[in-house]
Scaffold this motif. Sequence first.
Motif, short mmCIF file in Angstrom:
data_model
loop_
_atom_site.label_atom_id
_atom_site.label_comp_id
_atom_site.label_asym_id
_atom_site.label_seq_id
_atom_site.Cartn_x
_atom_site.Cartn_y
_atom_site.Cartn_z
N GLU A 17 0.86 -1.19 0.00
CA GLU A 17 0.00 0.00 0.00
C GLU A 17 0.90 1.24 0.00
O GLU A 17 1.79 1.37 0.84
CB GLU A 17 -0.88 0.00 1.25
CG GLU A 17 -1.90 1.10 1.29
CD GLU A 17 -2.96 0.98 0.21
OE1 GLU A 17 -3.44 2.03 -0.25
OE2 GLU A 17 -3.32 -0.14 -0.18
N SER A 20 0.72 7.66 1.98
CA SER A 20 -0.24 8.68 1.54
C SER A 20 0.41 9.86 0.81
O SER A 20 -0.23 10.52 -0.01
CB SER A 20 -1.07 9.19 2.71
OG SER A 20 -0.23 9.83 3.66
N ARG A 23 3.35 10.02 -4.73
CA ARG A 23 2.62 10.43 -5.92
C ARG A 23 2.88 9.51 -7.11
O ARG A 23 2.07 9.44 -8.02
CB ARG A 23 3.01 11.85 -6.33
CG ARG A 23 2.77 12.93 -5.31
CD ARG A 23 1.28 13.22 -5.22
NE ARG A 23 1.01 14.23 -4.23
CZ ARG A 23 0.61 15.45 -4.51
NH1 ARG A 23 0.45 15.83 -5.75
NH2 ARG A 23 0.38 16.30 -3.54
N GLU A 64 -2.26 -3.03 -10.75
CA GLU A 64 -3.15 -2.75 -9.63
C GLU A 64 -2.61 -1.69 -8.69
O GLU A 64 -3.36 -1.12 -7.90
CB GLU A 64 -3.44 -4.05 -8.87
CG GLU A 64 -4.27 -5.01 -9.68
CD GLU A 64 -4.43 -6.37 -9.02
OE1 GLU A 64 -3.98 -6.54 -7.86
OE2 GLU A 64 -4.99 -7.27 -9.67
N ASN A 65 -1.32 -1.41 -8.75
CA ASN A 65 -0.76 -0.36 -7.91
C ASN A 65 -1.39 0.96 -8.32
O ASN A 65 -1.41 1.30 -9.50
CB ASN A 65 0.76 -0.31 -8.06
CG ASN A 65 1.38 0.60 -7.03
OD1 ASN A 65 1.17 1.80 -7.04
ND2 ASN A 65 2.15 0.03 -6.12
N PRO A 66 -1.91 1.73 -7.38
CA PRO A 66 -2.63 2.95 -7.74
C PRO A 66 -1.75 4.09 -8.25
O PRO A 66 -2.26 5.05 -8.85
CB PRO A 66 -3.33 3.35 -6.44
CG PRO A 66 -2.49 2.74 -5.36
CD PRO A 66 -1.94 1.47 -5.94
N LEU A 67 -0.44 3.99 -8.06
CA LEU A 67 0.44 5.10 -8.45
C LEU A 67 0.95 4.92 -9.88
O LEU A 67 1.24 3.81 -10.30
CB LEU A 67 1.64 5.18 -7.50
CG LEU A 67 1.32 5.40 -6.02
CD1 LEU A 67 2.60 5.37 -5.20
CD2 LEU A 67 0.56 6.69 -5.81
N PRO A 173 -3.19 13.91 -6.44
CA PRO A 173 -2.93 12.48 -6.29
C PRO A 173 -4.18 11.61 -6.46
O PRO A 173 -4.11 10.54 -7.06
CB PRO A 173 -2.33 12.35 -4.90
CG PRO A 173 -2.61 13.61 -4.21
CD PRO A 173 -2.83 14.66 -5.24
N LEU A 174 -5.32 12.04 -5.97
CA LEU A 174 -6.52 11.22 -6.12
C LEU A 174 -6.96 11.15 -7.58
O LEU A 174 -7.44 10.11 -8.04
CB LEU A 174 -7.65 11.76 -5.24
CG LEU A 174 -7.42 11.63 -3.74
CD1 LEU A 174 -8.59 12.23 -2.95
CD2 LEU A 174 -7.18 10.19 -3.32
N LYS A 177 -4.67 8.59 -9.31
CA LYS A 177 -5.04 7.22 -8.97
C LYS A 177 -6.31 6.80 -9.71
O LYS A 177 -6.40 5.70 -10.25
CB LYS A 177 -5.23 7.09 -7.45
CG LYS A 177 -3.92 7.18 -6.69
CD LYS A 177 -4.15 7.17 -5.19
CE LYS A 177 -2.83 7.34 -4.46
NZ LYS A 177 -3.01 7.42 -3.02
N LYS A 180 -5.49 6.31 -13.47
CA LYS A 180 -4.75 5.08 -13.74
C LYS A 180 -5.70 3.89 -13.70
O LYS A 180 -5.67 3.02 -14.59
CB LYS A 180 -3.60 4.88 -12.75
CG LYS A 180 -2.88 3.55 -12.99
CD LYS A 180 -1.66 3.35 -12.18
CE LYS A 180 -1.07 1.95 -12.45
NZ LYS A 180 0.18 1.72 -11.77
N SER A 181 -6.57 3.85 -12.70
CA SER A 181 -7.53 2.76 -12.60
C SER A 181 -8.44 2.72 -13.83
O SER A 181 -8.73 1.66 -14.38
CB SER A 181 -8.35 2.95 -11.33
OG SER A 181 -9.34 1.95 -11.23
#
Length: 185
Positions: A17, A20, A23, A64-67, A173-174, A177, A180-181
């Motif tokens: 994970e 926070s 980036r 699957e990594n959100p970054l 950053p949100l 993410k 990317k998804s």
Amino acid sequence: ALDAAMLDALLEQFSAEPVSTDRLIVLRAEGPTYCAGIDMRERLKTGATSSQSPVEPVFHAMEENPLPIVTVVEGPAIAGGCELALHCEFVIASEEARFGMSLAQVGLAPSWFLAKKLMEVAGPVGTREILLLGDPMSAQWMYDRGLIARVAPQSQVETEMQKIVDRLSANAPLSLKAMKSLIIR
């Protein structure tokens, strides 16, 4: 080459994970070769018989990594190394870099998962050229076909990478993410 220890370390890193404040992720090699693919000597020595490529879990974790993942390719990226680069959102390559899938030349074939990624980024014509011929492609060839983000002289690779890193770091950053998804889906 990607040996079991390296694959485990990459899987652990990409599955973790993110903090926070993170980036993006920057992935790069030590030395003149980006990656020569799976360590076939190790696989033969251990008698690996699994039909699933040992790199697939790493590539799934990268997706699957959100970054966003930025990679720098300054030398050969062959077979699993080519796929490793293409699973990153941004590839910055030196003019000396070469990308290839030499599997046909050594009697191997990629799994559907690996071939699918090539189809996504290279299209059917580019995938045929990369897989069936098995010859290394120049960074310029990859760039001209939209497979990598930047190609630069060796002396400018760091500058090009830093431009992308700075730009990504300045974005929300949100949003990064979520985008990317969305792109992966």
